[in-house]
Motif scaffolding. Structure first.
Motif, short mmCIF file in Angstrom:
data_model
loop_
_atom_site.label_atom_id
_atom_site.label_comp_id
_atom_site.label_asym_id
_atom_site.label_seq_id
_atom_site.Cartn_x
_atom_site.Cartn_y
_atom_site.Cartn_z
N SER A 178 -2.93 -9.47 -15.89
CA SER A 178 -1.90 -9.67 -14.87
C SER A 178 -2.74 -10.48 -13.59
CB SER A 178 -1.42 -8.40 -14.42
OG SER A 178 -0.51 -8.50 -13.25
N THR A 179 -2.03 -11.09 -12.82
CA THR A 179 -2.67 -11.74 -11.56
C THR A 179 -2.41 -10.72 -10.58
OG1 THR A 179 -0.36 -12.46 -11.07
CG2 THR A 179 -2.03 -14.17 -12.37
N VAL A 180 -1.70 -9.65 -10.55
CA VAL A 180 -1.88 -8.38 -9.67
C VAL A 180 -2.96 -7.75 -9.36
CG1 VAL A 180 -0.36 -6.64 -8.68
CG2 VAL A 180 0.84 -8.30 -9.79
N ARG A 181 -3.59 -7.72 -8.30
CA ARG A 181 -5.08 -6.73 -8.41
C ARG A 181 -4.65 -5.52 -7.70
NH1 ARG A 181 -8.94 -7.09 -3.99
NH2 ARG A 181 -10.90 -6.25 -4.68
N THR A 182 -5.11 -4.40 -8.37
CA THR A 182 -4.93 -2.84 -7.94
C THR A 182 -6.04 -2.38 -7.53
OG1 THR A 182 -2.84 -2.78 -9.22
CG2 THR A 182 -3.86 -0.73 -8.56
N THR A 183 -6.21 -1.81 -6.30
CA THR A 183 -7.35 -1.26 -6.10
C THR A 183 -6.94 0.15 -5.44
OG1 THR A 183 -7.11 -2.19 -3.71
CG2 THR A 183 -8.65 -3.28 -5.33
N PHE A 184 -7.84 1.07 -5.27
CA PHE A 184 -7.59 2.54 -5.00
C PHE A 184 -8.79 3.10 -3.94
CE2 PHE A 184 -10.53 2.76 -8.53
CZ PHE A 184 -11.41 3.91 -8.22
N ALA A 185 -8.01 4.08 -3.49
CA ALA A 185 -9.11 5.04 -2.54
C ALA A 185 -8.96 6.47 -2.89
CB ALA A 185 -8.99 4.78 -1.12
N ALA A 186 -9.96 6.89 -3.42
CA ALA A 186 -9.69 8.60 -3.56
C ALA A 186 -10.26 9.70 -2.74
CB ALA A 186 -10.15 8.90 -5.05
N GLY A 187 -9.72 10.38 -1.93
CA GLY A 187 -10.65 11.18 -1.20
C GLY A 187 -11.02 10.82 0.40
N VAL A 228 -6.57 11.32 1.29
CA VAL A 228 -5.40 10.92 0.80
C VAL A 228 -5.79 10.22 -0.53
CG1 VAL A 228 -4.47 10.56 2.81
CG2 VAL A 228 -5.54 8.71 2.11
N PHE A 229 -4.82 9.76 -1.31
CA PHE A 229 -5.03 9.35 -2.64
C PHE A 229 -4.07 8.06 -2.54
CE2 PHE A 229 -5.67 13.70 -2.41
CZ PHE A 229 -6.83 13.92 -2.82
N ALA A 230 -4.75 6.81 -2.43
CA ALA A 230 -4.12 5.58 -2.21
C ALA A 230 -4.18 4.47 -3.14
CB ALA A 230 -4.44 4.89 -0.77
N GLY A 265 -1.96 23.78 -11.13
CA GLY A 265 -1.35 22.32 -11.72
C GLY A 265 -2.18 21.19 -10.91
N ASP A 266 -1.89 19.93 -11.38
CA ASP A 266 -2.44 18.73 -10.94
C ASP A 266 -1.44 17.89 -10.34
OD1 ASP A 266 -4.72 19.81 -11.91
OD2 ASP A 266 -4.86 18.65 -13.65
N LEU A 267 -1.57 17.15 -9.37
CA LEU A 267 -0.93 15.85 -8.57
C LEU A 267 -1.40 14.80 -9.20
CD1 LEU A 267 1.17 14.52 -6.82
CD2 LEU A 267 -0.68 14.73 -4.96
N TRP A 268 -0.85 14.05 -9.74
CA TRP A 268 -1.07 12.57 -10.37
C TRP A 268 -0.37 11.77 -9.65
CZ3 TRP A 268 -4.60 11.11 -14.18
CH2 TRP A 268 -5.12 12.08 -15.01
N TYR A 269 -1.31 10.52 -9.21
CA TYR A 269 -0.74 9.20 -8.55
C TYR A 269 -1.40 8.16 -9.28
CZ TYR A 269 1.71 6.35 -5.05
OH TYR A 269 2.43 5.57 -4.43
N TYR A 308 0.85 -1.26 -0.01
CA TYR A 308 0.01 -0.35 -0.03
C TYR A 308 0.81 1.40 0.00
CZ TYR A 308 -2.90 3.65 2.41
OH TYR A 308 -3.56 4.71 2.59
N SER A 309 0.40 2.10 -0.70
CA SER A 309 1.06 3.58 -0.57
C SER A 309 0.13 4.62 -0.72
CB SER A 309 2.07 3.71 -1.75
OG SER A 309 1.56 3.57 -2.92
N GLU A 310 0.38 5.94 -0.41
CA GLU A 310 -0.44 7.13 -0.57
C GLU A 310 0.30 8.13 -0.48
OE1 GLU A 310 -1.34 8.58 4.17
OE2 GLU A 310 -2.26 6.84 3.52
N VAL A 311 -0.53 9.27 -1.03
CA VAL A 311 0.03 10.59 -1.16
C VAL A 311 -1.32 11.59 -0.51
CG1 VAL A 311 1.69 10.52 -3.06
CG2 VAL A 311 -0.78 10.93 -3.52
#
Length: 952
Positions: free
Chosen positions: A269-278, A322-324, A257-261, A191-194
């Motif tokens: 791919s077998t890697v599963r990517t999920t997110f959380a915004a705000g 946060v944006f994770a 400007g904009d921050l992009w993550y 996990y990582s976040e900005v």
């Protein structure tokens, strides 16, 4: 235990150690748990030490003052600052101003959660097992405790100096790879976040956000989280009240400007990517710790402040959007392929437009917005980001190639320690630069002149490169900030130099700036390159005029733009083995980054061609600057030098040297452009100034050069003499350099000599490097300067890397994170220019040889033609009867005089005499035929008379 610069990817030694440890732990029941844990730690330490011992030379023990993570432009800069250990686990990444950024991470192994980045104390800290630093990349190895799984976190800010288009992209990579250390399968999630602190320091600033998912646009295989300030203020930086000066100063954070993550999503791919915004930070982290994933939802309560604190307890944060991103690798084992246990992320700060720039005429001022270079090729930031993520293998390869070449060259020129110095300096250079798309009329005309090349289309894009003077005052396109990192430009990116100079030339050519010498900068604060149309007096006029001329000449001389490219067999583009030295034509070591720009153009010849075309177009402007130096530089008035903290003073000898070198540079520019009268004139002026300067500046005891005229106690570190060595002009005699070589050790402190005797508590790292290049490798002063730099780069007490330091203690005292770090390439820059001159001399000798060969061939042709002509004439004579070397032809004069016939070989006349006779005959008739022949000494009656005369 902190292992510095250990290798990131475990080799055979590390894997064998882990297998041995796993065997001992699973097969032995005699050891109590505490003993097993101790044994486990000992074996891991041995494994990591084995990995360190097997590291490549460019991965040796070295941890710099500041560890860069994501460095990609004036407003994207994340570092680990301060503290000796530089551990990613317990340190928050910081902006270069030392204020914290929100970048944090968690590692989940078999349901247990560990903090791997950003000091999240709610979970136990992972072990920061190793750190590896290159010119473009910083990598960490982090493990759980006791170690069963390793997380390799690689922060890559690509360095592609020959490919300015790629170099200008406003994103940096984070590559995460999990690995089983004990040979057993493990469930692993990362996990990582900005947060909003990437956009502004002020927590009250309100944020808004959106999400770009793979299905939202065709061909965009990434999840992208985009955040921005609700209140956009184009071209405006934030200001705050400085506690020390009680003045409002810039925070160096742009309010635009904009921050992009974003994370790359590989189809299938077998890697599963999920997110959380705000979502709130605490809620988001706990969700991951419990489940190993996120809900992939967007919080609709937007906008919200970056942080909301408790009114009664300011240390308590009530809400923090946060944006994770979370990556579930599933069950990994040693047999798992890398793509099944890896994730690729990108972080960036995107603006469009970038800069506003002053154009127009003296009567009409026009300010135009300049768009980023990538806008010429990509339709929007999402399109660009998708391509950037897919380009990772190429960017990684190019960066690794540059790093290996840099280390090989630095070791060849100086030492391994010097290689570390230039490697740690590299990313900081590009932090100050932004490439813009030149859509102006001038740009369209110069499409083939001043251009970068698109990696997608292969077509040239008219471009300029803008510079922010980081930290010192934020000026735009400061001439005396471009000049110090000239050595890097010559070594790695010759095409970048004319692109940096073009905004200055173009503004000066508008006629809106009144003074004659070039402006110190193009605007009081970046990103406003709006000029100084109201200024009637320039800052540092001698410095800037001398700098501009020397920069122009250096760009023109870095290569021969008219030379023919070497064949594929002669030109080695890449080394066979990264550990081997660079080998070029005829087995000679070639120093300098060699690469083609798109369409197969060598970037050195392209840089020289662009610089020469630029000088030809702006020749009248360059000549005005030289004329100013002629008027002012021998006896400079009360002016400042490049380093303002020394204050102004009259007759500073450092300024005189800069003026003399500027005048000599003008002479050389004129020579290259065929202006022979100007060449002779400025050569004479520079030589006269040099002679006068030496008469007035050498101290009475003949030990050093004075810092100011008539002040025997004054001295300076004469870094401006570097131009003489760099350009190979030999303006100053070698006796001057020998004198200084003996003098500087007598005034040196542990971190080098002070820059000026007036201010003994200040030195500059860029000028220390320039001064080192004045002397040969075996000299005491060169060793002194390089060792001082090395000692400073290992000074772990500094929180930020700055180029202004105290020579006594090595403290950084201002001028932070500036691109002048490119001046540390001084030894490499000189080696490149020495090499370019040697190439030019060889080419000249080759041309001379070809000329001599051509001349010899021409002479041969002329001789052959004469011989042929003579032969033809003889044939004509034979027909007339005179030149037979055998029996005379019937009817010839010789035959008519002898019934038995005559052999002309026995004649008293040689063939040449006979030829003369023919020439005389052509002036008239036979003058009586046989009588005339007799008068000339011939024999009509036969051979006897002639033979008798020959015997006599």
């Amino acid at each position: 235990m902190h292992v510095q610069h250990a290798c990131l990817t475990p080799g055979p030694e590390l894997r064998r150690a882990h297998r041995a440890r796993a065997f001992l732990l699973t097969s032995s029941t005699r050891h109590p748990p505490q003993a097993s844990a101790m044994l486990l730690r000992a074996l891991t330490a041995l494994a990591l030490c084995a990995c360190t011992a097997s590291a490549q030379p460019d991965e040796a023990d070295f941890t710099p003052i500041v560890v860069p993570l994501a460095v990609r432009g004036p407003y994207l800069g994340a570092y680990l600052t301060g503290r000796e250990d530089k551990t990613l686990v317990s340190m928050d990444p910081h902006y270069w101003t030392t204020l914290p950024l929100g970048w944090k991470g968690l590692l989940r192994v078999d349901g247990s959660t560990w903090n791997w980045m950003g000091n999240l104390t709610e979970w136990p800290a992972a072990r920061n097992a190793s750190i590896r630093h290159t010119a473009a990349e910083t990598g960490f190895t982090l493990t759980d405790d006791p170690p069963t799984v390793a997380l390799h976190a690689s922060f890559l800010s690509p360095v592609t100096p020959a490919d300015l288009f790629r170099q200008s992209l406003p994103f940096s990579y984070l590559h995460l790879t999990a690995e089983s250390l004990d040979g057993q399968p493990h469930d692993v999630d990362v996990y990582s976040e900005v947060n909003g602190l990437w956009l502004a320091d002020e927590e009250h600033e309100e944020l808004e956000w959106t999400v770009h998912e793979p299905a939202s646009r065709s061909g965009q295989d990434f999840v992208g989280l985009r955040a921005r300030l609700r209140h956009q203020r184009p071209f405006e930086e934030a200001f705050h009240n400085d506690l020390w000066s009680n003045e409002w100063i810039s925070t160096d954070r742009i309010l635009q400007g904009d921050l992009w993550y974003a994370a790359h999503v590989e189809p299938g791919s077998t890697v599963r990517t999920t997110f959380a915004a705000g979502d709130d930070a605490v809620t988001t982290r706990r969700l991951f710790a419990e489940t190993g994933s996120l809900h992939s939802t967007v919080n609709e309560t937007s906008p919200r402040p970056t942080r909301t604190r408790d009114a009664r307890n300011a240390s308590r944060v009530l809400d923090e959007p946060v944006f994770a991103l979370a990556h579930s690798f599933g069950r990994i084992s040693p047999a798992s392929p890398p793509e099944a246990r890896s994730a690729l992320l990108a972080i960036g700060h995107v603006r469009d437009p970038l800069v506003q720039y002053m154009t127009g005429t003296p009567e009409v001022e026009t300010v135009v917005p300049l768009r980023p270079l990538w806008a010429s090729t990509f339709r929007d930031a999402a399109h660009l980001l998708g391509w950037f993520l897919s380009d990772y293998p190429t960017a990684k390869r190019l960066s690794d190639d540059f790093n290996a070449k840099l280390y090989a060259d630095a070791r060849a020129v100086e030492s391994q320690e010097y290689a570390h110095i230039v490697a740690i300096s590299t990313r900081q250079i590009f932090m100050a630069l932004e490439a813009v798309w030149d859509e102006s009329v001038e740009g369209r005309r110069a499409e083939e002149g001043l251009a970068a090349w698109s990696p997608l289309t292969g077509e040239p894009v008219p471009a300029m490169v803008m510079l922010k003077e980081i930290s010192s005052n934020g000026n735009c396109q400061t001439v005396d900030v471009i000049a110090p990192f000239l050595p890097f430009l010559l070594y790695a990116s010759p095409t970048l130099l004319p692109l940096l100079l073009e905004p200055i030339h173009r503004y000066m050519a508008t006629g809106q700036y009144v003074p004659v010498p070039p402006a110190h900068d193009l605007g009081d604060h970046y990103p406003n390159a709006t000029g100084h149309n109201d200024f009637l007096y320039p800052g540092l006029p001698i410095e800037e005029a001398g700098n501009a001329l020397c920069l122009q000449l250096a760009g023109m001389r870095v290569a021969d733009p008219s030379s023919t490219p070497l064949s594929a067999h002669e030109r080695v583009k890449h080394w066979v083995n990264k550990a081997s030295s660079w080998v070029g034509k005829k087995g000679q070591r070639r120093v300098g980054w060699e690469a083609d720009v798109v369409a197969g153009r060598d970037h050195r010849r392209e840089g020289a061609r662009m610089a020469r075309d630029q000088a030809r177009e702006r020749y009248a402007l360059l000549k005005k600057w030289a004329d100013y130096l002629e008027e002012e530089s021998l006896y400079p008035g009360d002016q400042r030098t490049t380093d303002d903290f020394f204050g102004s003073a009259p007759n500073q000898t450092s300024l005189v040297v800069k003026g003399i070198m500027g005048l000599r540079a003008m002479s050389e520019i004129a020579a290259d452009l065929g202006e022979t009268a100007d060449q002779a004139y400025y050569l004479d002026v520079s030589n006269r100034f040099r002679d006068t300067f030496l008469e007035m500046t050498i101290s009475r005891d003949k030990t050093h050069l004075l810092g100011t005229y008539n002040n025997q106690s004054s001295w300076v570190t004469h870094y401006n003499l570097y131009f003489d060595k760099l350009l190979g002009t030999d303006v100053f005699p070698e006796s001057v350099y020998r004198m200084l070589d003996a003098f500087y050790p007598t005034v040196a402190e542990p971190y080098g000599p002070p820059l000026d005797s007036r201010f003994p508590t200040r030195a500059k790292t860029d000028w220390l490097a320039w001064a080192s290049a004045l002397f040969p490798p075996s000299s005491p002063s060169r060793a002194l300067f390089v060792q001082a730099l090395s000692r400073y780069f290992r000074q772990d007490r500094n929180a930020v890397f700055g180029d202004s330091i105290t020579p006594q203690d090595g403290w950084s005292v201002g001028f932070l994170s500036r691109p002048v770090a490119g001046g540390h390439y001084a030894l490499l820059g000189r080696a490149v220019m020495d090499q370019a001159r040697a190439d030019a001399e060889r080419a000249a000798r080759a041309r001379e040889g070809r000329g001599m060969f051509a001349l010899a061939g021409l002479v041969g042709l002329v001789v052959a033609a004469l011989v042929g002509w003579r032969g033809a004439r003889r044939c004509v004579r034979r027909r007339k009867g005179y030149v037979e070397l055998g029996r005379p032809r019937a009817g010839s004069r010789a035959a008519r005089g002898s019934a038995d016939g005559v052999w002309l070989a026995e004649s008293p006349r040689s063939v040449f005499e006979l030829a003369e006779l023919e020439d005389e005959e052509e002036d008239g008739e036979d003058e009586g035929g046989e009588d005339a022949w007799a008068k000339r000494g011939g024999s009509v009656g036969g051979a006897g008379t002639g033979q008798d005369k020959r015997r006599d």
